[in-house]
Design a protein around this motif. Structure first.
Motif, mmCIF file in Angstrom:
data_model
loop_
_atom_site.group_PDB
_atom_site.id
_atom_site.type_symbol
_atom_site.label_atom_id
_atom_site.label_comp_id
_atom_site.label_asym_id
_atom_site.label_seq_id
_atom_site.Cartn_x
_atom_site.Cartn_y
_atom_site.Cartn_z
ATOM 1 N N SER A 1 -5.623 0.144 6.352
ATOM 2 C CA SER A 1 -6.562 -0.922 6.696
ATOM 3 C C SER A 1 -5.828 -2.102 7.331
ATOM 4 O O SER A 1 -4.605 -2.212 7.245
ATOM 5 C CB SER A 1 -7.313 -1.366 5.435
ATOM 6 O OG SER A 1 -6.411 -1.943 4.517
ATOM 7 N N ALA B 1 -9.545 -4.974 2.214
ATOM 8 C CA ALA B 1 -9.630 -5.051 0.753
ATOM 9 C C ALA B 1 -10.537 -3.949 0.253
ATOM 10 O O ALA B 1 -11.356 -3.413 1.011
ATOM 11 C CB ALA B 1 -10.168 -6.403 0.311
ATOM 12 N N THR B 2 -10.370 -3.574 -1.013
ATOM 13 C CA THR B 2 -11.346 -2.694 -1.660
ATOM 14 C C THR B 2 -11.844 -3.408 -2.904
ATOM 15 O O THR B 2 -11.124 -4.206 -3.508
ATOM 16 C CB THR B 2 -10.728 -1.338 -2.055
ATOM 17 O OG1 THR B 2 -9.632 -1.579 -2.939
ATOM 18 C CG2 THR B 2 -10.232 -0.575 -0.849
ATOM 19 N N VAL C 1 0.803 -1.217 0.000
ATOM 20 C CA VAL C 1 0.000 0.000 0.000
ATOM 21 C C VAL C 1 0.840 1.274 0.000
ATOM 22 O O VAL C 1 0.605 2.189 -0.787
ATOM 23 C CB VAL C 1 -0.972 -0.003 1.196
ATOM 24 C CG1 VAL C 1 -1.701 1.329 1.304
ATOM 25 C CG2 VAL C 1 -1.965 -1.138 1.025
ATOM 26 N N LEU D 1 -7.188 1.563 0.472
ATOM 27 C CA LEU D 1 -6.704 0.473 1.319
ATOM 28 C C LEU D 1 -5.753 0.986 2.402
ATOM 29 O O LEU D 1 -5.423 0.267 3.348
ATOM 30 C CB LEU D 1 -5.978 -0.536 0.418
ATOM 31 C CG LEU D 1 -5.907 -1.996 0.849
ATOM 32 C CD1 LEU D 1 -7.284 -2.555 1.129
ATOM 33 C CD2 LEU D 1 -5.215 -2.822 -0.228
ATOM 34 N N LEU E 1 -6.096 -6.062 -2.535
ATOM 35 C CA LEU E 1 -5.812 -6.476 -1.167
ATOM 36 C C LEU E 1 -4.326 -6.324 -0.883
ATOM 37 O O LEU E 1 -3.538 -5.992 -1.775
ATOM 38 C CB LEU E 1 -6.288 -7.913 -0.925
ATOM 39 C CG LEU E 1 -5.687 -9.034 -1.762
ATOM 40 C CD1 LEU E 1 -5.955 -10.370 -1.089
ATOM 41 C CD2 LEU E 1 -6.260 -9.048 -3.168
ATOM 42 N N HIS E 2 -3.971 -6.513 0.369
ATOM 43 C CA HIS E 2 -2.559 -6.377 0.732
ATOM 44 C C HIS E 2 -1.759 -7.515 0.118
ATOM 45 O O HIS E 2 -2.209 -8.660 0.059
ATOM 46 C CB HIS E 2 -2.400 -6.409 2.251
ATOM 47 C CG HIS E 2 -2.992 -5.195 2.910
ATOM 48 N ND1 HIS E 2 -2.340 -3.999 2.997
ATOM 49 C CD2 HIS E 2 -4.201 -5.004 3.510
ATOM 50 C CE1 HIS E 2 -3.097 -3.115 3.616
ATOM 51 N NE2 HIS E 2 -4.253 -3.702 3.943
#
Ligand SMILES: Nc1ncnc2c1ncn2[C@@H]1O[C@H](COP(=O)(O)OP(=O)(O)O)[C@@H](O)[C@H]1O
Ligand SMILES: [Mg+2]
Lengths: 238, 465
Positions: free
Chosen positions: B154, B159-160, B128, B151, B256-257
């Protein structure tokens, strides 16, 4: 100073498919340092002859030898250069460049002849003074009268010290008095600068002022004579 | 020099005609420049968008670009950390770099099992902070601050998703998605059962005040095949549904990460990535950087078949859109060139007819044919030059006015209107090119009339009424 020699000159114009004779078998010597007038009715071929003498046009046959140079041997650019140095023109309609001042109009042929600026300046002012327009140097042709314009045109024709000055009906667009003044001025300049003037004209005033007269009719010379009254002893020429 | 003065003065003779010609050329040049500035701005905006999201260059498995989307995990880059370290430490590349960051793409199925709905998704695992750095890129000085990835801040399982994903998964309510049609009866159920997750997400978000989009939240499961083909599942807290301009993407995207994405695909194995994104300070450095990267790959990473792809290859729409604008620009330029050609040609032809006696007089005084040609050519070029100056000035002025007018427009593929900007100032290449083009066309169209004038018969010209 040499004689202008015209030999067996013919000029025909092509109109559509037919060829019309404008000059026929012209054989003529014109003395330098004189006031010579080509006289004849309208359509007789005066302008045509002047244009040929002035290297503006080429004859159908024959030769013109000006200042020792047979004109037929010169190409277009050489003719232009020849005109720039050896011939001055004066037109019936003055033909000044409207966007140039009187000064610039007189200067223009000097630029064409590549005369250096300082020399140009003196020469232009001298000539404008000689034609009586020193105070109108910055005026454009549109601000000058017909007579004044023709004076500028005379100064312009004389600017490069050309030996031969050709004037096609120079007084035709001027009233009688102005015309007379212009003739007197040309006479004066011819005398002062020792140049040769050739006119075309059917103006009796011009004829009266001439040294030599050549009479043309229908493209032929009908008579050529020296006008005795005008022969000045100091200009007698051998 | 005299010719120039004469030409300039001659242009002032018929002022109205000269002005009309000047105006036609000025408006033409302005149109070309403004359209060029507008499309140029779009191209740069597009480029900025792509460079911010996917960098200038990406190092990928040689076949990933063509075949990878079917099974991203099979095209992973081993030892990518060493690759990144090598790039960052390289003396040639280092001065050009802004960000080097890994990403992992994965295909899977996202499900909202509370509502009993699921759909296939395309996920990307990202770092991120580095993605946020990528988004700082602004070499063309577009206004407005770069927006952080939703994101940001977070939890590791944050997740977005695209709003299209949210719609299908019936999470619009939880994620505060506006303009999101839902089947009424199912929506009721979903909102009831989703409440606990909603609260949980809120709770998580409140521990992290930096999270900008964490007022809402929803939990989804992401099912993916791991590197060995076995199914694996991760529970994700969706912190935001993001409107992505392109519907195809909006309906499928999930971010997501990277760590979580790697766990999902590689489990306990050595984690890999599908791409190493390289962003440069300036787009112009791309060829040099690419060459160096390829050299590094050949010399130090020859065990893997890696390749370097540029953003234009990775985003074919870039080439399509810039190509389209180039074609329109060319069309406009040719059209205006033709108008200039006829306008100047007509003006010169009229001038020659009016000034025939004068041309004869000049020739009688000893001006060569070439002199006449130069005079009229000079008049045409002067007209062109004057129009170039006024056209350039007015285009710059008008561009300034447009850029400060607050007008907006909606570019294709965008979710929000953007300021209408025409980029004329600073585009020296375009300015110079268009002005020179105008001069050239003006000179060309004056050429034929000038030739005609110089070829006039002197005696005929003098007799001209
Ligand atoms: N360019 C030309 N084309 C055709 N005929 C011409 C042309 N110039 C002159 N002519 C004709 O040649 C004859 C002589 O004309 P011109 O030399 O102008 O006479 P002038 O000057 O004595 O009035 C006239 O019949 C005229 O119509
Ligand atoms: Mg006549």
């Amino acid at each position: 100073m040499s004689i202008l020699q015209i030999r067996q000159l013919n000029k025909r114009y092509r109109l559509d498919d037919i060829s019309v004779p404008a000059l026929t078998d012209i054989q003529l010597d014109i003395q330098p340092n004189r006031f010579t007038v080509l006289s004849g009715p309208s359509g007789s071929g005066k302008t045509t002859l002047l244009n040929l003498i002035g290297a503006l046009d080429r004859p159908t046959s024959g030769e013109i030898i000006l200042n020792g140079q047979p004109l037929s041997r010169l190409n277009d650019d050489q003719l232009a250069d020849f005109r720039a140095r050896q011939i001055g023109f004066i037109f019936q309609n003055f033909n000044l460049l409207p966007v140039l001042s009187a000064y610039e109009n007189v200067e223009y042929p000097l630029i064409l002849a590549k005369v250096p600026p300082q020399v140009r300046r003196n020469r232009v002012m001298e000539l404008l003074a000689a034609v009586g327009l020193a105070d109108k140097a910055q005026h454009r042709p549109g601000q000058l009268s017909g007579g004044q314009r023709q004076r500028v045109a005379i100064a312009r024709a004389l600017a490069t010290n050309a030996q031969w000055i050709l004037a096609d009906e120079p007084t035709a667009n001027l009233d009688q008095a102005t015309g007379a003044a212009i003739i007197a001025l040309m006479r004066q300049m011819q005398h002062d600068l020792q140049v040769s003037f050739i006119f075309s004209s059917h103006d009796p005033q011009v004829l009266a002022a001439a040294d030599e007269a050549v009479f043309i009719r229908d493209g032929r010379i009908v008579e050529s004579r020296t006008l005795a009254s005008q022969t000045h002893p100091e200009r007698a020429y051998a | 020099m005299k010719i120039l003065t004469l030409a300039a003065r001659n242009l002032t003779r018929n002022r109205r005609r000269s002005l009309a010609t000047l105006l036609a050329m000025t408006i033409g040049l302005m149109a070309v420049l403004l359209f060029g500035g507008y499309s140029g701005n779009i191209n740069l905006g597009l480029q900025t968008g792509f460079v911010r999201s996917s960098g200038h260059l990406q190092i990928q498995h040689r076949d990933y670009f063509l075949f990878g989307s079917g099974n991203p995990a099979a095209y992973g880059i081993v030892d990518y950390q060493r690759l990144i370290r090598t790039i960052e430490a390289d003396p040639v590349l280092r001065p050009m770099l802004t960000v080097v960051t890994p990403t992992l793409s994965l295909g899977g199925i996202a499900g909202n099992f509370n509502a009993g709905v699921s759909r296939t998704v395309l996920g990307s695992g990202v770092v991120v902070d580095e993605q946020n750095q990528l988004r700082q890129w602004n070499d063309y000085r577009f206004p407005g601050a770069a927006r952080l990835l939703p994101l940001t801040g977070s939890a590791p399982n944050g997740a977005t998703i695209g709003t299209g994903v949210a719609r299908v998964l019936q999470l619009c309510g939880e994620l505060n998605v506006k303009h999101c049609p839902q089947p009424a009866h199912e929506a009721m159920d979903a909102s009831k059962t989703a409440t606990p997750t909603d609260l949980a997400a809120l709770g998580e978000a409140s521990q992290n005040p930096a999270a900008p989009a964490a007022q809402a939240g929803a939990r989804i499961e992401l099912l993916a095949a791991n590197a060995h083909g076995a199914p694996n599942v991760a529970a994700l807290d969706v912190v935001k549904a993001e409107q992505l301009g392109v519907k195809e993407l909006d309906d499928i995207a999930i971010t997501l990460h990277l760590r979580l994405a790697q766990q999902l695909i590689y489990g306990q194995d050595t984690p890999k990535v599908t791409a190493v994104v390289v962003q440069l300070k300036h787009t112009a450095q791309m060829p040099a950087a690419r060459e160096r990267l390829e050299t590094l790959l050949r010399s130090q990473f020859k065990a893997q078949p890696l390749a370097v792809q540029d953003f234009a290859t990775l985003n074919p729409s870039y080439g399509q859109i810039t190509g389209m604008f180039a074609a329109i620009f060319g069309f406009i330029a040719i059209l205006i060139g033709a108008i200039v050609l006829f306008t100047v040609g007509n003006t010169m032809n009229m001038a020659i007819v009016e000034r025939t006696v004068e041309i004869g007089t000049l020739r009688a005084m000893g001006l060569r044919a070439r002199g006449i040609r130069q005079l009229f050519l000079c008049e045409g070029v002067l007209l062109g030059a004057a129009s170039a100056v006024t056209g350039l000035s007015l285009a710059l002025l008008l561009a300034y006015v447009i850029n400060h007018s607050g007008l907006t427009w909606m570019p294709p593929g965008n979710s929000e209107p953007v300021a209408l900007t025409v980029r004329v100032w600073g585009e020296w290449g375009m300015l110079l090119g268009s002005a020179l083009g105008l001069l050239l066309v003006a000179a060309f169209s004056a050429w034929w009339p000038a030739r005609r004038a110089s070829a006039l018969n002197i005696v005929d010209a003098l007799r001209h009424a």
